[in-house]
Design a protein around this motif. Structure first.
Motif, PDB file in Angstrom:
ATOM      1  N   ASN A  44     -12.447 -13.910   2.897  1.00 43.73           N
ATOM      2  CA  ASN A  44     -11.664 -12.990   3.719  1.00 43.73           C
ATOM      3  C   ASN A  44     -10.404 -12.559   2.966  1.00 43.73           C
ATOM      4  OD1 ASN A  44     -10.310 -11.595   5.671  1.00 43.73           O
ATOM      5  ND2 ASN A  44     -10.226 -13.268   7.144  1.00 43.73           N
ATOM      6  N   PHE A  45     -10.327 -11.272   2.645  1.00 40.91           N
ATOM      7  CA  PHE A  45      -9.174 -10.752   1.911  1.00 40.91           C
ATOM      8  C   PHE A  45      -8.130 -10.126   2.826  1.00 40.91           C
ATOM      9  CE2 PHE A  45     -11.940 -10.579  -1.971  1.00 40.91           C
ATOM     10  CZ  PHE A  45     -11.083 -11.277  -2.822  1.00 40.91           C
ATOM     11  N   SER A  46      -8.255 -10.295   4.132  1.00 38.69           N
ATOM     12  CA  SER A  46      -7.373  -9.582   5.054  1.00 38.69           C
ATOM     13  C   SER A  46      -5.894  -9.866   4.798  1.00 38.69           C
ATOM     14  CB  SER A  46      -7.730  -9.919   6.502  1.00 38.69           C
ATOM     15  OG  SER A  46      -7.553 -11.302   6.744  1.00 38.69           O
ATOM     16  N   SER A  47      -5.560 -11.110   4.440  1.00 42.27           N
ATOM     17  CA  SER A  47      -4.152 -11.443   4.226  1.00 42.27           C
ATOM     18  C   SER A  47      -3.596 -10.816   2.950  1.00 42.27           C
ATOM     19  CB  SER A  47      -3.977 -12.960   4.178  1.00 42.27           C
ATOM     20  OG  SER A  47      -4.693 -13.512   3.084  1.00 42.27           O
ATOM     21  N   SER A  48      -4.487 -10.365   2.047  1.00 40.20           N
ATOM     22  CA  SER A  48      -4.046  -9.762   0.788  1.00 40.20           C
ATOM     23  C   SER A  48      -3.970  -8.243   0.853  1.00 40.20           C
ATOM     24  CB  SER A  48      -4.997 -10.165  -0.351  1.00 40.20           C
ATOM     25  OG  SER A  48      -5.033 -11.566  -0.518  1.00 40.20           O
ATOM     26  N   ILE A  49      -4.512  -7.670   1.926  1.00 41.50           N
ATOM     27  CA  ILE A  49      -4.498  -6.211   2.060  1.00 41.50           C
ATOM     28  C   ILE A  49      -3.306  -5.829   2.936  1.00 41.50           C
ATOM     29  CG2 ILE A  49      -5.768  -4.209   2.926  1.00 41.50           C
ATOM     30  CD1 ILE A  49      -8.339  -5.643   2.213  1.00 41.50           C
TER      31      ILE A  49
END
Length: 345
Positions: free
Chosen positions: A188-193
């Motif tokens: 999950n890349f949500s925190s990096s976007i």
């Protein structure tokens, strides 16, 4: 007179035995002893295949020949980490015989190692067991994509031979943060976007010997203002496992995914985290116990093999312990697992 005859018989008997033993020794000396073996081994066995093609040839010009080559642990499809064992039968020429062999007396060219041997047929036959090097997976990764083409969750298929994966996020042509190491098949890349723009990720597999495969790149995911706001709200998550609109996120990489609750539908049990994500294709520790989840996110039970050849048992008995990995005990079917949950043969 009788005593003389008896003595003469004894002398003649001793002489006859001496002659016999001398003849036997003479016969043994007539054959040349083979004290060393030199072989070349080549194999086309690969992880993921079901062939058992192994070629063994002698490097010595005379003395013996290879008469038979048999793979003794062929059980169908070969897996990464398997070690093929090969039985090689050597036949001595008429004027030769085999001496006792050991690792120091056997030279093998190729990716193989001497294990043991025994002789038969008055030392005219030598049956040798060798082992090939452990098979390596291809480390090729397929299915590299964003979940449903719209969620900031990287997903990919299991790469044969992979122990872990290195994954890195990019925005336009610049990397976002450092490469991450994961063991599942999603991230999950949500925190990096945190900004709008076009994102993509690169991923490669790493095997148990730290060998790294090629980098594979995903298609781009465009994040506009509306999608960015949706990502920050966590509104991309799905509802149930196996649903094409769902989110097969690895929870350990999801913000706010440390709390959750067990859910059950008409297929089985699954675990939903507070942000709507759930574990897939992985082992997760929940409330102090380990659970295994399949590709659709459902809890697995019974005996479960892993890529390194180990077996674990997740409880099949109904109750509060259903699905929990057993450790340091005897399973319901009478087999033993150690403190790490690994089956003890």
């Amino acid at each position: 007179m009788k005593l003389w005859k008896k003595g003469l018989s004894a002398v003649l008997g001793v002489g006859l035995l001496a002659t016999v033993f001398a003849g036997s020794a003479w016969a043994a000396e007539e054959r040349t002893k083979i004290t060393n073996i030199s072989l070349s081994v080549s194999s086309s066995i690969e992880a993921g295949d079901d062939n058992n093609n192994v070629s063994v040839t002698s490097n010595d010009k005379e003395g013996y020949m290879v008469s038979e080559v048999t793979v003794v642990n062929d059980e169908g499809e070969w897996l990464s980490g398997d070690v093929p064992r090969v039985e090689v039968t050597l036949e001595a020429d008429d004027d030769y015989y085999f001496g006792a062999m050991s690792k120091s007396k056997v030279k093998i060219k190729g990716d193989a190692t001497y294990v043991t041997s025994h002789r038969s047929e008055k030392n005219s036959t030598l049956v040798m067991t060798i082992k090939l090097d452990a098979l390596e997976g291809s480390l090729e990764i397929e299915g590299v994509e964003w979940e449903n083409g719209q969620y900031p969750v990287a997903i990919w298929d299991y790469a044969d031979g992979a122990k872990s994966y290195q994954i890195r996020l990019y925005r336009e042509s610049s990397s976002v943060g450092s490469a991450q190491t994961v063991t599942g098949q999603s991230y999950n890349f949500s925190s990096s976007i945190t900004r709008t723009g076009e994102y993509y990720f690169k991923i490669r597999a790493v095997d148990s010997n730290s060998k790294k495969g090629d980098w594979y790149e995903s298609d781009p995911l465009y994040v506009d203002d509306e999608k960015l706001a949706e990502i920050q709200r966590g509104g991309y998550s799905g509802t149930t496992p196996g649903n094409n609109s769902g989110n097969n996120t690895t929870p350990t990489n999801s913000p706010g995914a440390t709390q959750g609750a067990w859910q059950k539908d008409n297929v089985g049990w699954w675990y939903r985290y507070s942000n709507g994500t759930y574990p897939t294709n992985s082992w997760q520790q929940i409330n102090g116990s380990w659970y295994c989840f399949d590709a659709s996110g459902y809890m697995r039970t019974g005996w479960i093999p892993t890529a390194d050849g180990k077996w674990y048992y997740c409880d099949t008995r109904e109750g509060s312990g259903l699905g929990a990995m057993l450790t340091n005990t005897t399973t319901p079917d009478g087999l033993r697992v150690d403190g790490n949950g690994v089956w003890v043969p």
